[in-house]
Design a protein around this motif. Structure first.
Motif, PDB file in Angstrom:
ATOM      1  N   ARG A  59       0.819  -1.201   0.000  1.00  0.00           N
ATOM      2  CA  ARG A  59       0.000   0.000   0.000  1.00  0.00           C
ATOM      3  C   ARG A  59       0.859   1.259   0.000  1.00  0.00           C
ATOM      4  N   ARG A 151      -4.336   4.908   1.841  1.00  0.00           N
ATOM      5  CA  ARG A 151      -4.610   5.255   3.236  1.00  0.00           C
ATOM      6  C   ARG A 151      -4.026   6.630   3.512  1.00  0.00           C
ATOM      7  N   TYR A 199     -11.568  -0.093   9.004  1.00  0.00           N
ATOM      8  CA  TYR A 199     -10.626   0.818   8.377  1.00  0.00           C
ATOM      9  C   TYR A 199      -9.500   1.148   9.348  1.00  0.00           C
ATOM     10  N   ASP A 200      -8.326   1.354   8.802  1.00  0.00           N
ATOM     11  CA  ASP A 200      -7.153   1.711   9.589  1.00  0.00           C
ATOM     12  C   ASP A 200      -6.674   3.079   9.114  1.00  0.00           C
ATOM     13  N   VAL A 201      -7.498   4.075   9.327  1.00  0.00           N
ATOM     14  CA  VAL A 201      -7.234   5.438   8.868  1.00  0.00           C
ATOM     15  C   VAL A 201      -7.430   6.390  10.039  1.00  0.00           C
TER      16      VAL A 201
END
Length: 221
Positions: A59, A151, A199-201
């Motif tokens: 990513r 991200r 989500y990892d935001v």
């Protein structure tokens, strides 16, 4: 100022292919069941990925590295004021909503902090509220990042919008009728997305007092 151009691969959508414009790519995948697409830093990389038929798993690829390098090479005179604050993640996105009356005609949008480029703009809705717009803008950014395989820190100046996202619950006094139906449908879609995705935001509060107006502001005050 010159920034690295991105290319968008659509594997599953209305018209699969490689696109050099985000809006064109989004037309192929928006509301398309099982859509699959991702951004790349070069036309060659995008073409290779499309030919292979799968997204790269990394990513933080070349596009992110180029963006990080360029942030240090912008002439001071050409920087918006907020770029002077080292605590701001300039690879992030800012979101905001505007409402003519509350309730009233509402729209929302997202922009890149590094370039100021508008990433998306939705609306206007015939009748809605500013809080609803702020909420939808954050969820739209989250869903778009998930589809792109990217991200970025999201900045919003709305404590209410952020709390609705965090709690996965909307608290609005807006009455549901023909004039507000579109807003309610969008809220339902946003809540459905939040309840079916992780989500990892980071979602951060934009410090208006210190940094000025959020960069996604519509400038209508």
């Amino acid at each position: 100022m010159n920034y690295s151009k991105k290319y968008y691969v659509v594997w599953t959508g209305r018209h699969p292919g490689v696109y050099d414009d985000l809006n064109d790519a989004m037309e192929q995948v928006d509301d398309y069941p099982g859509a699959s697409f991702k951004s790349y830093a070069s036309a060659q990389e995008a073409s290779d990925a499309f030919r292979k038929g799968t997204a790269r798993s990394d990513r933080n690829d070349v596009g992110g590295l180029l963006l990080n390098a360029q942030r240090h090479n912008i002439p001071e005179a050409g920087k918006p004021d907020y770029m002077q604050f080292p605590e701001i993640d300039l690879n992030g996105w800012a979101v905001d909503a505007a409402c003519a009356g509350n309730p009233g005609r509402m729209e929302y949008r997202g922009v890149e902090l590094m370039t100021g480029r508008e990433i998306f703009r939705i609306g206007p809705f015939e009748k809605s509220t500013n809080n609803i717009g702020e909420f939808l803008a954050i969820v739209h950014a989250l869903a778009l990042m998930a589809n792109l395989g990217e991200r970025h820190t999201i900045y919003s100046d709305s404590v209410t919008g952020m709390s609705w996202v965090r709690n996965r619950k909307v608290k609005t006094q807006l009455k549901r009728d023909a004039s507000t139906e579109k807003s309610f449908q969008m809220m339902e879609r946003a809540l459905s997305w939040l309840n079916t995705h992780s989500y990892d935001v980071k979602i951060r509060k934009w410090d208006t007092d210190r940094w000025g107006e959020v960069p996604a502001d519509f400038g209508r005050k």
